[in-house]
Design a protein around this motif. Structure first.
Motif, PDB file in Angstrom:
ATOM      1  N   LYS A  25       0.813  -1.217   0.000  1.00  0.00           N
ATOM      2  CA  LYS A  25       0.000   0.000   0.000  1.00  0.00           C
ATOM      3  C   LYS A  25       0.849   1.271   0.000  1.00  0.00           C
ATOM      4  N   TRP A  26       2.084   1.192   0.510  1.00  0.00           N
ATOM      5  CA  TRP A  26       2.924   2.394   0.559  1.00  0.00           C
ATOM      6  C   TRP A  26       3.493   2.746  -0.809  1.00  0.00           C
ATOM      7  N   GLN A  27       3.367   1.845  -1.794  1.00  0.00           N
ATOM      8  CA  GLN A  27       3.829   2.151  -3.146  1.00  0.00           C
ATOM      9  C   GLN A  27       2.844   3.042  -3.903  1.00  0.00           C
ATOM     10  N   LEU A  28       1.619   3.129  -3.401  1.00  0.00           N
ATOM     11  CA  LEU A  28       0.638   4.006  -4.043  1.00  0.00           C
ATOM     12  C   LEU A  28       0.869   5.435  -3.555  1.00  0.00           C
ATOM     13  N   ILE A  29       1.317   6.299  -4.453  1.00  0.00           N
ATOM     14  CA  ILE A  29       1.685   7.666  -4.098  1.00  0.00           C
ATOM     15  C   ILE A  29       0.460   8.563  -4.204  1.00  0.00           C
ATOM     16  N   SER A  30       0.234   9.371  -3.199  1.00  0.00           N
ATOM     17  CA  SER A  30      -0.973  10.200  -3.157  1.00  0.00           C
ATOM     18  C   SER A  30      -0.851  11.494  -3.967  1.00  0.00           C
ATOM     19  N   THR A  31       0.375  11.887  -4.313  1.00  0.00           N
ATOM     20  CA  THR A  31       0.603  13.187  -4.956  1.00  0.00           C
ATOM     21  C   THR A  31      -0.263  13.437  -6.194  1.00  0.00           C
ATOM     22  N   PRO A  32      -0.326  12.503  -7.173  1.00  0.00           N
ATOM     23  CA  PRO A  32      -1.152  12.789  -8.351  1.00  0.00           C
ATOM     24  C   PRO A  32      -2.625  12.974  -8.010  1.00  0.00           C
ATOM     25  N   PHE A  33      -3.122  12.187  -7.079  1.00  0.00           N
ATOM     26  CA  PHE A  33      -4.534  12.261  -6.724  1.00  0.00           C
ATOM     27  C   PHE A  33      -4.846  13.581  -6.018  1.00  0.00           C
ATOM     28  N   ALA A  34      -3.965  13.976  -5.105  1.00  0.00           N
ATOM     29  CA  ALA A  34      -4.178  15.224  -4.374  1.00  0.00           C
ATOM     30  C   ALA A  34      -4.053  16.429  -5.300  1.00  0.00           C
ATOM     31  N   SER A  35      -3.021  16.429  -6.154  1.00  0.00           N
ATOM     32  CA  SER A  35      -2.800  17.579  -7.034  1.00  0.00           C
ATOM     33  C   SER A  35      -3.877  17.699  -8.099  1.00  0.00           C
ATOM     34  N   SER A  36      -4.515  16.584  -8.455  1.00  0.00           N
ATOM     35  CA  SER A  36      -5.554  16.642  -9.490  1.00  0.00           C
ATOM     36  C   SER A  36      -6.776  17.420  -9.034  1.00  0.00           C
ATOM     37  N   MET A  37      -6.927  17.606  -7.728  1.00  0.00           N
ATOM     38  CA  MET A  37      -8.097  18.320  -7.228  1.00  0.00           C
ATOM     39  C   MET A  37      -8.077  19.793  -7.611  1.00  0.00           C
ATOM     40  N   THR A  38      -6.910  20.291  -8.019  1.00  0.00           N
ATOM     41  CA  THR A  38      -6.854  21.674  -8.497  1.00  0.00           C
ATOM     42  C   THR A  38      -7.338  21.773  -9.937  1.00  0.00           C
ATOM     43  N   LEU A  39      -7.488  20.633 -10.620  1.00  0.00           N
ATOM     44  CA  LEU A  39      -7.899  20.625 -12.018  1.00  0.00           C
ATOM     45  C   LEU A  39      -9.378  20.332 -12.224  1.00  0.00           C
ATOM     46  N   ILE A  40      -9.938  19.492 -11.394  1.00  0.00           N
ATOM     47  CA  ILE A  40     -11.257  18.952 -11.717  1.00  0.00           C
ATOM     48  C   ILE A  40     -12.358  19.998 -11.707  1.00  0.00           C
ATOM     49  N   ASP A  41     -12.125  21.146 -11.078  1.00  0.00           N
ATOM     50  CA  ASP A  41     -13.111  22.217 -11.134  1.00  0.00           C
ATOM     51  C   ASP A  41     -13.069  22.963 -12.470  1.00  0.00           C
ATOM     52  N   ARG A  42     -11.959  22.838 -13.200  1.00  0.00           N
ATOM     53  CA  ARG A  42     -11.778  23.620 -14.416  1.00  0.00           C
ATOM     54  C   ARG A  42     -11.848  22.781 -15.688  1.00  0.00           C
ATOM     55  N   ILE A  43     -11.998  21.474 -15.531  1.00  0.00           N
ATOM     56  CA  ILE A  43     -12.010  20.584 -16.687  1.00  0.00           C
ATOM     57  C   ILE A  43     -13.395  19.962 -16.833  1.00  0.00           C
ATOM     58  N   PRO A  44     -13.939  19.953 -18.043  1.00  0.00           N
ATOM     59  CA  PRO A  44     -15.292  19.419 -18.242  1.00  0.00           C
ATOM     60  C   PRO A  44     -15.341  17.898 -18.240  1.00  0.00           C
TER      61      PRO A  44
END
Length: 217
Positions: A25-44
């Motif tokens: 479970k520690w191999q799953l990195i949270s960075t992409p998932f967390a950083s994507s939250m800045t995009l999903i409000d602006r992408i259709p």
């Protein structure tokens, strides 16, 4: 009539991938998932289900690769280092057909002008999280890498956000961890040619007694 726009729950996406990973479970990195939250409000984004390519691995790979994929044991770890366009489709196929748990080992920050990590990749991660089954009793694992994580190609630094990265001992399991997990063999299927960070990882685990099989396609 167009499908309504919706906002994906990235906490749920991350947790869907993490569920059932147990020792890895520690191999799953949270960075992409967390950083994507800045995009999903602006992408259709749409609630339309994303189609995954139907892969016949016997046509896509030669016989030795097919045999390797089909015969993976719980004492073996599979690493796929492929372009995002095929890597996720293949990982989904392995999960649904061969009960192999998939772990996307991506370490980039999502950004709308990024060098690494397309919007299509983000959409595929979201859709993949809905259909994979990592909550399995079988302890077979596949680390999914992004072959395009870094490049020596020149680019317009005024136009792109440089989120390239190389894999280190922080992202890939150490020899001590592999030994503790009962893994004595690592099989790597990579686009040709091998990335330097993977070459370094192969040398490291080989020097510490882990059997490595590397196939370039």
């Amino acid at each position: 009539m167009e499908n309504k726009q919706y906002k994906p729950n990235m906490y749920e996406v991350y947790n869907n991938f993490r569920r059932g990973l147990n020792k890895f479970k520690w191999q799953l990195i949270s960075t992409p998932f967390a950083s994507s939250m800045t995009l999903i409000d602006r992408i259709p984004f749409s609630d339309k289900k994303l189609e995954f390519k139907s892969i016949d691995i016997s046509n896509f790979f030669d016989e030795k690769v097919v045999d390797l994929l089909k015969s993976q044991l719980e004492s073996e770890l599979l690493i796929l280092d492929l372009n995002e366009s095929i890597g996720i489709d293949l990982a989904v196929y392995l999960n649904l057909n061969y009960k192999i748990k998939i772990i996307p080992v991506f370490a980039h920050i999502f950004h709308e002008n990024a060098r690494v990590g397309t919007i299509e990749l983000l959409q595929k991660l979201i859709e993949t999280s809905k259909i994979i089954d990592n909550d399995l009793n079988i302890e077979k694992y596949c680390l999914l890498l992004d072959y395009d994580r870094y490049s020596d190609e020149e680019y317009d630094r005024k136009k792109y956000f440089n989120n390239q990265y190389r894999l280190t001992e922080e992202e890939l399991p150490s020899c001590e961890e592999l030994n503790a997990y009962g893994v004595d063999k690592v099989s790597i299927i990579s686009k040709s040619s091998l990335k330097e960070d993977i070459k370094e990882y192969i040398a490291y685990i080989s020097d510490n007694g882990v059997q490595v099989k590397s196939i370039e396609i």
